[in-house]
Design a protein around this motif. Structure first.
Motif, PDB file in Angstrom:
ATOM      1  N   ILE A 121     -34.535  24.440 -42.435  1.00  0.00           N
ATOM      2  CA  ILE A 121     -35.803  23.713 -42.373  1.00  0.00           C
ATOM      3  C   ILE A 121     -35.593  22.381 -41.662  1.00  0.00           C
ATOM      4  N   ALA A 122     -34.525  21.675 -42.038  1.00  0.00           N
ATOM      5  CA  ALA A 122     -34.208  20.402 -41.397  1.00  0.00           C
ATOM      6  C   ALA A 122     -33.920  20.592 -39.915  1.00  0.00           C
ATOM      7  N   ALA A 123     -33.242  21.699 -39.582  1.00  0.00           N
ATOM      8  CA  ALA A 123     -32.942  21.972 -38.177  1.00  0.00           C
ATOM      9  C   ALA A 123     -34.234  22.191 -37.389  1.00  0.00           C
ATOM     10  N   ARG A 124     -35.177  22.918 -37.982  1.00  0.00           N
ATOM     11  CA  ARG A 124     -36.443  23.169 -37.296  1.00  0.00           C
ATOM     12  C   ARG A 124     -37.239  21.877 -37.121  1.00  0.00           C
ATOM     13  N   LEU A 125     -37.138  20.980 -38.078  1.00  0.00           N
ATOM     14  CA  LEU A 125     -37.829  19.695 -37.979  1.00  0.00           C
ATOM     15  C   LEU A 125     -37.125  18.743 -37.007  1.00  0.00           C
ATOM     16  N   GLY A 126     -35.887  19.044 -36.662  1.00  0.00           N
ATOM     17  CA  GLY A 126     -35.171  18.258 -35.672  1.00  0.00           C
ATOM     18  C   GLY A 126     -34.685  16.907 -36.158  1.00  0.00           C
ATOM     19  N   VAL A 127     -34.304  16.831 -37.437  1.00  0.00           N
ATOM     20  CA  VAL A 127     -33.845  15.549 -37.964  1.00  0.00           C
ATOM     21  C   VAL A 127     -32.394  15.289 -37.558  1.00  0.00           C
ATOM     22  N   ASP A 128     -32.006  14.030 -37.643  1.00  0.00           N
ATOM     23  CA  ASP A 128     -30.639  13.652 -37.265  1.00  0.00           C
ATOM     24  C   ASP A 128     -29.641  13.891 -38.385  1.00  0.00           C
ATOM     25  N   THR A 129     -30.057  13.622 -39.622  1.00  0.00           N
ATOM     26  CA  THR A 129     -29.143  13.684 -40.761  1.00  0.00           C
ATOM     27  C   THR A 129     -29.851  14.361 -41.935  1.00  0.00           C
ATOM     28  N   LEU A 130     -29.120  15.236 -42.622  1.00  0.00           N
ATOM     29  CA  LEU A 130     -29.616  15.865 -43.837  1.00  0.00           C
ATOM     30  C   LEU A 130     -28.681  15.523 -44.991  1.00  0.00           C
ATOM     31  N   LEU A 131     -29.232  14.891 -46.019  1.00  0.00           N
ATOM     32  CA  LEU A 131     -28.515  14.691 -47.268  1.00  0.00           C
ATOM     33  C   LEU A 131     -29.183  15.588 -48.305  1.00  0.00           C
ATOM     34  N   ALA A 132     -28.429  16.522 -48.860  1.00  0.00           N
ATOM     35  CA  ALA A 132     -28.956  17.504 -49.797  1.00  0.00           C
ATOM     36  C   ALA A 132     -27.937  17.724 -50.904  1.00  0.00           C
ATOM     37  N   THR A 133     -28.372  18.364 -51.964  1.00  0.00           N
ATOM     38  CA  THR A 133     -27.427  18.799 -52.988  1.00  0.00           C
ATOM     39  C   THR A 133     -26.520  19.852 -52.378  1.00  0.00           C
ATOM     40  N   GLU A 134     -25.219  19.709 -52.597  1.00  0.00           N
ATOM     41  CA  GLU A 134     -24.242  20.560 -51.918  1.00  0.00           C
ATOM     42  C   GLU A 134     -23.729  21.668 -52.839  1.00  0.00           C
ATOM     43  N   PRO A 135     -23.972  22.928 -52.507  1.00  0.00           N
ATOM     44  CA  PRO A 135     -23.371  24.019 -53.281  1.00  0.00           C
ATOM     45  C   PRO A 135     -21.885  24.155 -52.934  1.00  0.00           C
ATOM     46  N   GLU A 136     -21.063  24.286 -53.955  1.00  0.00           N
ATOM     47  CA  GLU A 136     -19.619  24.406 -53.734  1.00  0.00           C
ATOM     48  C   GLU A 136     -19.293  25.737 -53.065  1.00  0.00           C
ATOM     49  N   GLU A 137     -18.324  25.688 -52.155  1.00  0.00           N
ATOM     50  CA  GLU A 137     -17.851  26.898 -51.480  1.00  0.00           C
ATOM     51  C   GLU A 137     -16.347  27.025 -51.642  1.00  0.00           C
ATOM     52  N   GLU A 139     -13.349  29.665 -49.905  1.00  0.00           N
ATOM     53  CA  GLU A 139     -12.966  30.777 -49.041  1.00  0.00           C
ATOM     54  C   GLU A 139     -14.190  31.517 -48.499  1.00  0.00           C
ATOM     55  N   GLY A 140     -15.181  30.717 -48.067  1.00  0.00           N
ATOM     56  CA  GLY A 140     -16.337  31.290 -47.401  1.00  0.00           C
ATOM     57  C   GLY A 140     -17.420  31.834 -48.314  1.00  0.00           C
ATOM     58  N   ARG A 141     -17.239  31.687 -49.619  1.00  0.00           N
ATOM     59  CA  ARG A 141     -18.264  32.159 -50.559  1.00  0.00           C
ATOM     60  C   ARG A 141     -18.708  30.996 -51.442  1.00  0.00           C
ATOM     61  N   PHE A 142     -19.958  31.049 -51.854  1.00  0.00           N
ATOM     62  CA  PHE A 142     -20.454  30.069 -52.812  1.00  0.00           C
ATOM     63  C   PHE A 142     -19.905  30.392 -54.199  1.00  0.00           C
ATOM     64  N   THR A 143     -19.609  29.347 -54.952  1.00  0.00           N
ATOM     65  CA  THR A 143     -19.037  29.537 -56.292  1.00  0.00           C
ATOM     66  C   THR A 143     -20.094  29.527 -57.390  1.00  0.00           C
ATOM     67  N   GLY A 144     -21.299  29.058 -57.088  1.00  0.00           N
ATOM     68  CA  GLY A 144     -22.326  28.897 -58.112  1.00  0.00           C
ATOM     69  C   GLY A 144     -22.302  27.522 -58.763  1.00  0.00           C
ATOM     70  N   ARG A 145     -21.404  26.676 -58.293  1.00  0.00           N
ATOM     71  CA  ARG A 145     -21.309  25.320 -58.840  1.00  0.00           C
ATOM     72  C   ARG A 145     -21.749  24.306 -57.784  1.00  0.00           C
ATOM     73  N   VAL A 146     -22.035  23.096 -58.247  1.00  0.00           N
ATOM     74  CA  VAL A 146     -22.429  22.023 -57.337  1.00  0.00           C
ATOM     75  C   VAL A 146     -21.193  21.237 -56.930  1.00  0.00           C
ATOM     76  N   ALA A 147     -21.163  20.786 -55.688  1.00  0.00           N
ATOM     77  CA  ALA A 147     -20.074  19.950 -55.185  1.00  0.00           C
ATOM     78  C   ALA A 147     -20.572  18.511 -55.093  1.00  0.00           C
ATOM     79  N   GLY A 148     -19.889  17.597 -55.745  1.00  0.00           N
ATOM     80  CA  GLY A 148     -20.272  16.190 -55.671  1.00  0.00           C
ATOM     81  C   GLY A 148     -21.489  15.879 -56.505  1.00  0.00           C
ATOM     82  N   ASP A 149     -22.146  14.783 -56.169  1.00  0.00           N
ATOM     83  CA  ASP A 149     -23.287  14.300 -56.937  1.00  0.00           C
ATOM     84  C   ASP A 149     -24.578  14.972 -56.464  1.00  0.00           C
ATOM     85  N   PRO A 150     -25.377  15.508 -57.403  1.00  0.00           N
ATOM     86  CA  PRO A 150     -26.671  16.054 -57.001  1.00  0.00           C
ATOM     87  C   PRO A 150     -27.527  14.977 -56.348  1.00  0.00           C
ATOM     88  N   CYS A 151     -28.285  15.376 -55.364  1.00  0.00           N
ATOM     89  CA  CYS A 151     -29.109  14.442 -54.592  1.00  0.00           C
ATOM     90  C   CYS A 151     -30.490  14.355 -55.251  1.00  0.00           C
TER      91      CYS A 151
END
Length: 219
Positions: A121-137, A139-151
């Motif tokens: 969505i951010a890419a389609r809007l053409g923004v410069d920077t996206l700060l979002a809640t980061e899902p932990e990954e 080995e190429g798969r999501f773990t179901g946990r959050v990485a860092g501080d929720p936004c």
């Protein structure tokens, strides 16, 4: 260069992408339908009241990312953009971003929704920077946990400060922040130019009492 910051859900798009993604997974039968829908609705109501337990919600919302293969997720993501997000598109939001762009401002989205859902969505809007809640990954798969501080709530202020520490040229620049939600009051009170966009009732009252501009991108 000044900084124009935007919330995403119900601000730049005419709906909530996080809740809509949950509905989409129910419709595509990738989650336990009725149970998942009820929980998704309950968490969204908590959010609207400003009472969301963000960690409980993320445990719920990120679990499907860990259970569905990456290839399936990418296909679902593309279909979600075409079938759901396209219906929530607000031309006036793109025009507002364009106004800031023409003034030479750096365009940022800062959202509590996880990056997997909002990045296209951010890419389609053409923004410069996206700060979002980061899902932990891992080995190429999501773990179901959050990485860092929720936004989320004060977490948006924290994440912005972290970004400014890495991009100090913006620290002393003027900042705009556009949001619809009372949950964003911490960041709205941090910037020089807070703007309420189609605000919920509580944010509308705050904006009126503080003399903040109130605009609509849906007219």
């Amino acid at each position: 260069m000044h900084l124009a910051i935007f919330d995403l859900d119900n601000t730049l798009i005419g709906g909530d992408s996080d809740h809509a993604w949950g509905e989409f997974l129910v419709e595509r039968e990738h989650v336990d339908g009725e149970h998942y829908r009820l929980s998704n609705d309950r968490f969204y109501q908590d959010y609207q009241r400003g009472e969301l337990d963000i960690f409980a919600y993320l445990e719920f919302a990120l679990e499907p990312l860990a259970q569905i293969s990456r290839g399936q997720l990418e296909n679902l993501q593309s279909e979600f953009m075409q079938e759901v997000i396209s219906e929530l598109w607000l031309p006036a939001a793109q025009e507002l971003i364009g106004e800031h762009r023409r003034k030479g401002h750096h365009i940022m989205i800062i959202t509590a929704t996880n990056r997997f859902v909002v990045e296209p969505i951010a890419a389609r809007l053409g923004v410069d920077t996206l700060l979002a809640t980061e899902p932990e990954e891992h080995e190429g798969r999501f773990t179901g946990r959050v990485a860092g501080d929720p936004c989320y709530q004060a977490g948006k202020v924290l994440r912005l400060h972290q970004w400014l520490a890495q991009n100090p040229e913006y620290a002393s620049r003027e900042k705009w922040f556009y949001s619809d939600s009372i949950n964003d009051l911490p960041l709205l009170t941090e910037v020089e130019h807070p703007v309420a966009v189609d605000p919920d009732a509580r944010l509308r009252a705050e904006a009126q009492s503080r003399g903040w501009p109130i605009i609509s991108l849906r007219d």
